[in-house]
Design a protein around this motif. Structure first.
Motif, PDB file in Angstrom:
ATOM      1  N   GLU A  19       0.829  -1.207   0.000  1.00 49.04           N
ATOM      2  CA  GLU A  19       0.000   0.000   0.000  1.00 49.04           C
ATOM      3  C   GLU A  19       0.862   1.256   0.000  1.00 49.04           C
ATOM      4  O   GLU A  19       0.600   2.205  -0.749  1.00 49.04           O
ATOM      5  N   LEU A  20       1.883   1.256   0.834  1.00 49.06           N
ATOM      6  CA  LEU A  20       2.747   2.426   0.921  1.00 49.06           C
ATOM      7  C   LEU A  20       3.515   2.644  -0.375  1.00 49.06           C
ATOM      8  O   LEU A  20       3.581   3.766  -0.886  1.00 49.06           O
ATOM      9  N   SER A  21       4.081   1.578  -0.907  1.00 45.23           N
ATOM     10  CA  SER A  21       4.864   1.734  -2.135  1.00 45.23           C
ATOM     11  C   SER A  21       3.983   2.237  -3.281  1.00 45.23           C
ATOM     12  O   SER A  21       4.426   3.030  -4.111  1.00 45.23           O
ATOM     13  N   ARG A  28       7.405  -2.159  -4.634  1.00 46.18           N
ATOM     14  CA  ARG A  28       7.296  -2.768  -3.323  1.00 46.18           C
ATOM     15  C   ARG A  28       8.621  -3.415  -2.937  1.00 46.18           C
ATOM     16  O   ARG A  28       9.051  -3.355  -1.794  1.00 46.18           O
ATOM     17  N   SER A  29       9.297  -4.025  -3.899  1.00 41.96           N
ATOM     18  CA  SER A  29      10.567  -4.682  -3.582  1.00 41.96           C
ATOM     19  C   SER A  29      11.631  -3.667  -3.161  1.00 41.96           C
ATOM     20  O   SER A  29      12.411  -3.925  -2.241  1.00 41.96           O
ATOM     21  N   ALA A  30      11.653  -2.507  -3.811  1.00 45.07           N
ATOM     22  CA  ALA A  30      12.611  -1.467  -3.408  1.00 45.07           C
ATOM     23  C   ALA A  30      12.309  -1.025  -1.985  1.00 45.07           C
ATOM     24  O   ALA A  30      13.214  -0.943  -1.145  1.00 45.07           O
ATOM     25  N   TYR A  31      11.025  -0.770  -1.701  1.00 39.25           N
ATOM     26  CA  TYR A  31      10.662  -0.340  -0.353  1.00 39.25           C
ATOM     27  C   TYR A  31      10.999  -1.416   0.674  1.00 39.25           C
ATOM     28  O   TYR A  31      11.511  -1.117   1.748  1.00 39.25           O
ATOM     29  N   SER A  32      10.746  -2.652   0.335  1.00 41.78           N
ATOM     30  CA  SER A  32      11.063  -3.762   1.234  1.00 41.78           C
ATOM     31  C   SER A  32      12.556  -3.782   1.569  1.00 41.78           C
ATOM     32  O   SER A  32      12.941  -4.026   2.715  1.00 41.78           O
TER      33      SER A  32
END
Length: 72
Positions: A19-21, A28-32
């Motif tokens: 949701e945030l990404s 999402r993978s970068a944010y993770s």
């Protein structure tokens, strides 16, 4: 410090990483990777995160414990 602050702030807003990404328009993978500490975000992403959460970059990276954007 950055990874734990990112996790804390995201959970405080009751958002998933996906949701945030999506809101920030990053993968999402970068944010993770930022939350896990595997990678440091570029300054442009730090600014985006600080603006989204209404905190300073200094707070995100652990240079201050004050969440206020402009402490006096």
């Amino acid at each position: 410090m950055l990874a734990s602050r990112l996790t804390y702030l995201r959970k405080e807003c009751e958002l998933t990483q996906a949701e945030l990404s999506k809101k920030l328009k990053i993968s999402r993978s970068a944010y993770s990777h930022y939350e896990s500490g595997q990678h440091d975000p570029p300054i442009s992403t730090l600014i985006l995160l600080a603006d989204f959460y209404g905190v300073s970059i200094d707070f995100l990276v652990g240079r201050t414990s004050s969440r206020k954007l402009y402490p006096k």
